[in-house]
Motif scaffolding. Structure first.
Motif, PDB file in Angstrom:
ATOM      1  N   GLU A   8       0.807  -1.224   0.000  1.00  0.00           N
ATOM      2  CA  GLU A   8       0.000   0.000   0.000  1.00  0.00           C
ATOM      3  C   GLU A   8       0.838   1.272   0.000  1.00  0.00           C
ATOM      4  OE1 GLU A   8      -2.662  -0.069   3.305  1.00  0.00           O
ATOM      5  OE2 GLU A   8      -3.152  -2.194   3.065  1.00  0.00           O
ATOM      6  N   GLU A   9       2.019   1.215   0.597  1.00  0.00           N
ATOM      7  CA  GLU A   9       2.826   2.417   0.798  1.00  0.00           C
ATOM      8  C   GLU A   9       4.283   2.147   0.444  1.00  0.00           C
ATOM      9  OE1 GLU A   9       0.391   3.930   4.805  1.00  0.00           O
ATOM     10  OE2 GLU A   9       2.527   3.443   4.910  1.00  0.00           O
ATOM     11  N   GLU A  10       5.002   3.206   0.124  1.00  0.00           N
ATOM     12  CA  GLU A  10       6.442   3.086  -0.072  1.00  0.00           C
ATOM     13  C   GLU A  10       7.141   2.941   1.276  1.00  0.00           C
ATOM     14  OE1 GLU A  10       7.817   6.439  -2.306  1.00  0.00           O
ATOM     15  OE2 GLU A  10       7.149   5.592  -4.223  1.00  0.00           O
ATOM     16  N   MET A  11       8.286   2.269   1.234  1.00  0.00           N
ATOM     17  CA  MET A  11       9.103   2.093   2.432  1.00  0.00           C
ATOM     18  C   MET A  11      10.564   2.178   2.019  1.00  0.00           C
ATOM     19  SD  MET A  11       9.135  -1.146   5.086  1.00  0.00           S
ATOM     20  CE  MET A  11       7.351  -1.020   5.272  1.00  0.00           C
ATOM     21  N   TYR A  12      11.375   2.793   2.884  1.00  0.00           N
ATOM     22  CA  TYR A  12      12.775   3.016   2.548  1.00  0.00           C
ATOM     23  C   TYR A  12      13.673   2.448   3.642  1.00  0.00           C
ATOM     24  CZ  TYR A  12      11.093   5.953  -1.189  1.00  0.00           C
ATOM     25  OH  TYR A  12      10.457   6.394  -2.324  1.00  0.00           O
ATOM     26  N   ALA A  13      14.911   2.187   3.253  1.00  0.00           N
ATOM     27  CA  ALA A  13      15.931   1.720   4.188  1.00  0.00           C
ATOM     28  C   ALA A  13      17.076   2.720   4.207  1.00  0.00           C
ATOM     29  CB  ALA A  13      16.449   0.343   3.781  1.00  0.00           C
ATOM     30  N   LEU A  14      17.525   3.076   5.395  1.00  0.00           N
ATOM     31  CA  LEU A  14      18.710   3.904   5.564  1.00  0.00           C
ATOM     32  C   LEU A  14      19.872   2.992   5.936  1.00  0.00           C
ATOM     33  CD1 LEU A  14      20.133   6.691   5.884  1.00  0.00           C
ATOM     34  CD2 LEU A  14      19.462   6.591   8.312  1.00  0.00           C
ATOM     35  N   ILE A  15      20.909   2.983   5.110  1.00  0.00           N
ATOM     36  CA  ILE A  15      22.093   2.169   5.397  1.00  0.00           C
ATOM     37  C   ILE A  15      22.953   2.922   6.400  1.00  0.00           C
ATOM     38  CG2 ILE A  15      24.118   1.012   4.442  1.00  0.00           C
ATOM     39  CD1 ILE A  15      22.683   1.028   1.722  1.00  0.00           C
ATOM     40  N   VAL A  16      23.166   2.318   7.555  1.00  0.00           N
ATOM     41  CA  VAL A  16      23.921   2.985   8.620  1.00  0.00           C
ATOM     42  C   VAL A  16      25.282   2.313   8.792  1.00  0.00           C
ATOM     43  CG1 VAL A  16      21.812   3.693   9.795  1.00  0.00           C
ATOM     44  CG2 VAL A  16      22.904   1.548  10.449  1.00  0.00           C
ATOM     45  N   ASP A  17      26.197   3.060   9.330  1.00  0.00           N
ATOM     46  CA  ASP A  17      27.544   2.555   9.597  1.00  0.00           C
ATOM     47  C   ASP A  17      27.487   1.588  10.775  1.00  0.00           C
ATOM     48  OD1 ASP A  17      30.210   2.158  10.339  1.00  0.00           O
ATOM     49  OD2 ASP A  17      30.784   4.218   9.845  1.00  0.00           O
ATOM     50  N   PRO A  18      27.972   0.356  10.624  1.00  0.00           N
ATOM     51  CA  PRO A  18      27.943  -0.591  11.745  1.00  0.00           C
ATOM     52  C   PRO A  18      28.643  -0.066  12.994  1.00  0.00           C
ATOM     53  CG  PRO A  18      28.447  -1.739   9.705  1.00  0.00           C
ATOM     54  CD  PRO A  18      28.469  -0.272   9.381  1.00  0.00           C
ATOM     55  N   ALA A  19      29.566   0.875  12.827  1.00  0.00           N
ATOM     56  CA  ALA A  19      30.276   1.423  13.982  1.00  0.00           C
ATOM     57  C   ALA A  19      29.414   2.377  14.793  1.00  0.00           C
ATOM     58  CB  ALA A  19      31.547   2.139  13.525  1.00  0.00           C
ATOM     59  N   ASP A  20      28.250   2.773  14.258  1.00  0.00           N
ATOM     60  CA  ASP A  20      27.383   3.727  14.954  1.00  0.00           C
ATOM     61  C   ASP A  20      26.455   3.074  15.967  1.00  0.00           C
ATOM     62  OD1 ASP A  20      28.491   5.822  13.564  1.00  0.00           O
ATOM     63  OD2 ASP A  20      26.907   5.892  12.049  1.00  0.00           O
ATOM     64  N   GLY A  21      26.275   1.765  15.865  1.00  0.00           N
ATOM     65  CA  GLY A  21      25.345   1.084  16.760  1.00  0.00           C
ATOM     66  C   GLY A  21      25.901  -0.257  17.194  1.00  0.00           C
ATOM     67  N   PHE A  22      25.321  -0.809  18.252  1.00  0.00           N
ATOM     68  CA  PHE A  22      25.825  -2.031  18.850  1.00  0.00           C
ATOM     69  C   PHE A  22      24.669  -2.956  19.216  1.00  0.00           C
ATOM     70  CE2 PHE A  22      28.731   1.388  19.643  1.00  0.00           C
ATOM     71  CZ  PHE A  22      29.981   0.840  19.364  1.00  0.00           C
ATOM     72  N   ASP A  23      24.793  -4.211  18.832  1.00  0.00           N
ATOM     73  CA  ASP A  23      23.836  -5.242  19.191  1.00  0.00           C
ATOM     74  C   ASP A  23      24.319  -5.899  20.478  1.00  0.00           C
ATOM     75  OD1 ASP A  23      22.212  -7.436  19.466  1.00  0.00           O
ATOM     76  OD2 ASP A  23      22.559  -8.235  17.457  1.00  0.00           O
ATOM     77  N   THR A  24      23.521  -5.833  21.540  1.00  0.00           N
ATOM     78  CA  THR A  24      23.907  -6.433  22.820  1.00  0.00           C
ATOM     79  C   THR A  24      23.085  -7.686  23.115  1.00  0.00           C
ATOM     80  OG1 THR A  24      22.342  -5.142  24.157  1.00  0.00           O
ATOM     81  CG2 THR A  24      24.488  -4.134  23.684  1.00  0.00           C
ATOM     82  N   GLY A  25      22.509  -8.288  22.087  1.00  0.00           N
ATOM     83  CA  GLY A  25      21.543  -9.360  22.284  1.00  0.00           C
ATOM     84  C   GLY A  25      22.106 -10.720  22.611  1.00  0.00           C
ATOM     85  N   THR A  26      23.424 -10.897  22.512  1.00  0.00           N
ATOM     86  CA  THR A  26      24.060 -12.157  22.913  1.00  0.00           C
ATOM     87  C   THR A  26      25.168 -11.840  23.906  1.00  0.00           C
ATOM     88  OG1 THR A  26      25.777 -12.144  21.196  1.00  0.00           O
ATOM     89  CG2 THR A  26      23.638 -13.108  20.611  1.00  0.00           C
ATOM     90  N   VAL A  27      25.591 -12.838  24.648  1.00  0.00           N
ATOM     91  CA  VAL A  27      26.669 -12.613  25.621  1.00  0.00           C
ATOM     92  C   VAL A  27      27.918 -12.097  24.913  1.00  0.00           C
ATOM     93  CG1 VAL A  27      28.207 -13.729  27.274  1.00  0.00           C
ATOM     94  CG2 VAL A  27      25.768 -14.324  27.245  1.00  0.00           C
ATOM     95  N   GLU A  28      28.247 -12.685  23.778  1.00  0.00           N
ATOM     96  CA  GLU A  28      29.443 -12.268  23.046  1.00  0.00           C
ATOM     97  C   GLU A  28      29.340 -10.818  22.581  1.00  0.00           C
ATOM     98  OE1 GLU A  28      32.215 -13.769  19.286  1.00  0.00           O
ATOM     99  OE2 GLU A  28      30.121 -14.410  19.406  1.00  0.00           O
ATOM    100  N   SER A  29      28.190 -10.451  21.970  1.00  0.00           N
ATOM    101  CA  SER A  29      28.056  -9.083  21.467  1.00  0.00           C
ATOM    102  C   SER A  29      27.962  -8.071  22.600  1.00  0.00           C
ATOM    103  CB  SER A  29      26.836  -8.969  20.540  1.00  0.00           C
ATOM    104  OG  SER A  29      25.626  -9.223  21.234  1.00  0.00           O
ATOM    105  N   TRP A  30      27.375  -8.467  23.732  1.00  0.00           N
ATOM    106  CA  TRP A  30      27.318  -7.589  24.899  1.00  0.00           C
ATOM    107  C   TRP A  30      28.723  -7.320  25.442  1.00  0.00           C
ATOM    108  CZ3 TRP A  30      28.318  -9.201  30.103  1.00  0.00           C
ATOM    109  CH2 TRP A  30      28.029  -8.238  31.069  1.00  0.00           C
ATOM    110  N   LEU A  31      29.538  -8.358  25.524  1.00  0.00           N
ATOM    111  CA  LEU A  31      30.919  -8.184  25.974  1.00  0.00           C
ATOM    112  C   LEU A  31      31.708  -7.307  25.004  1.00  0.00           C
ATOM    113  CD1 LEU A  31      31.693 -11.823  27.181  1.00  0.00           C
ATOM    114  CD2 LEU A  31      31.569  -9.780  28.632  1.00  0.00           C
TER     115      LEU A  31
END
Length: 270
Positions: free
Chosen positions: A235-258
């Motif tokens: 029904e509507e347009e949708m867009y994706a913004l490609i972001v720099d991986p260094a700008d954000g952090f996934d803390t969802g696993t023990v390894e990524s949190w550490l």
């Protein structure tokens, strides 16, 4: 505009640490994960942060509640910097709704439908942090440039990680923006339409919430946000913004949190 932060999950990857302490309250350097997320929401153009919580996670609400006795005690002991930090967090504009049953991300978001009142809204996944707070304003600019369209943050991921994420299909309209044609949840590498993975930041049109109202359980017996996004694409347009991986952090696993703790500690202390 409201910021919605789903935070009712069990945090099973961190058990037994999360048996008595919510995953969102795990420390990253000097504050809980969810404080980073709330502060990111408050730094945007949003007027309120809404945490979609579980009744069992009272620690989250305690963290963002005023504690004048503690503040007074700290000031009496000359610990004004700590008193200021406690006072500041207790005054954040945060409210709560509750997900009574774990029925998926789409269901969690719909629990806050009365808060959004037919307006666009942000969704910030509670295990992703963006310390610089720059991602939401960039997503808003993309939305404004395309008639108020929904915008999803994405990051390029290596081949071996493609099957772990939602992946977008579409075409580039600029160096860092794609127009989305389709979302594919955790595809096999050979079936993936790109290497651009959804990163846990969404700016969504009111139509997404309307579609979630009638959504039925699918994968895993849960109501999936991805299904509503696929439906809104018709029904509507949708867009994706490609972001720099260094700008954000996934803390969802023990390894990524550490890893996140190590990187941000080094940034803070040199």
């Amino acid at each position: 505009m409201k910021v919605l932060i789903p935070a009712a999950g069990l945090g099973t990857r961190f058990l037994p640490a999360t048996k008595a302490q919510p995953k969102e309250m795990l420390l990253v350097v000097d504050r809980p994960v969810i404080q980073y997320v709330v502060e990111e929401g408050l730094a945007s153009a949003a007027d309120e942060v809404v945490i979609i919580n579980s009744h069992e996670k009272k620690a989250i609400e305690d963290h963002f509640s005023p504690d004048p006795d503690l503040v007074a005690l700290l000031r009496a002991r000359g610990k004004d910097a700590y008193a200021d930090a406690v006072e500041q967090v207790g005054n954040y504009n945060v409210s709560y709704v509750y997900q009574e049953e774990a029925l998926g991300l789409g269901h969690a978001i719909y629990c806050a439908h009365e808060k959004t009142a037919g307006e666009p809204f942000y969704v910030l996944l509670g295990d992703v942090i963006v310390p610089g707070n720059q991602m939401l304003p960039a997503m808003q600019r993309v939305s404004d440039e395309h008639g108020g369209a929904s915008v999803i943050a994405v990051i390029p991921v290596p081949d071996e990680q493609v099957s772990r994420f939602g992946i977008i299909a579409g075409e580039a309209v600029s160096d860092d923006v794609w127009k989305i044609d389709k979302l594919v949840e955790k595809p096999k590498l050979e079936e993936a339409p790109s290497n651009l993975a959804v990163f846990g930041r969404y700016l969504l049109s009111p139509r997404v919430m309307e579609l979630l109202a009638d959504a039925k359980p699918t994968v895993g017996g849960e109501i999936q946000l991805t299904d509503a996004l696929d439906a809104v694409l018709a029904e509507e347009e949708m867009y994706a913004l490609i972001v720099d991986p260094a700008d954000g952090f996934d803390t969802g696993t023990v390894e990524s949190w550490l890893d996140t703790n190590n990187v941000l500690y080094k940034r803070a202390h040199g």
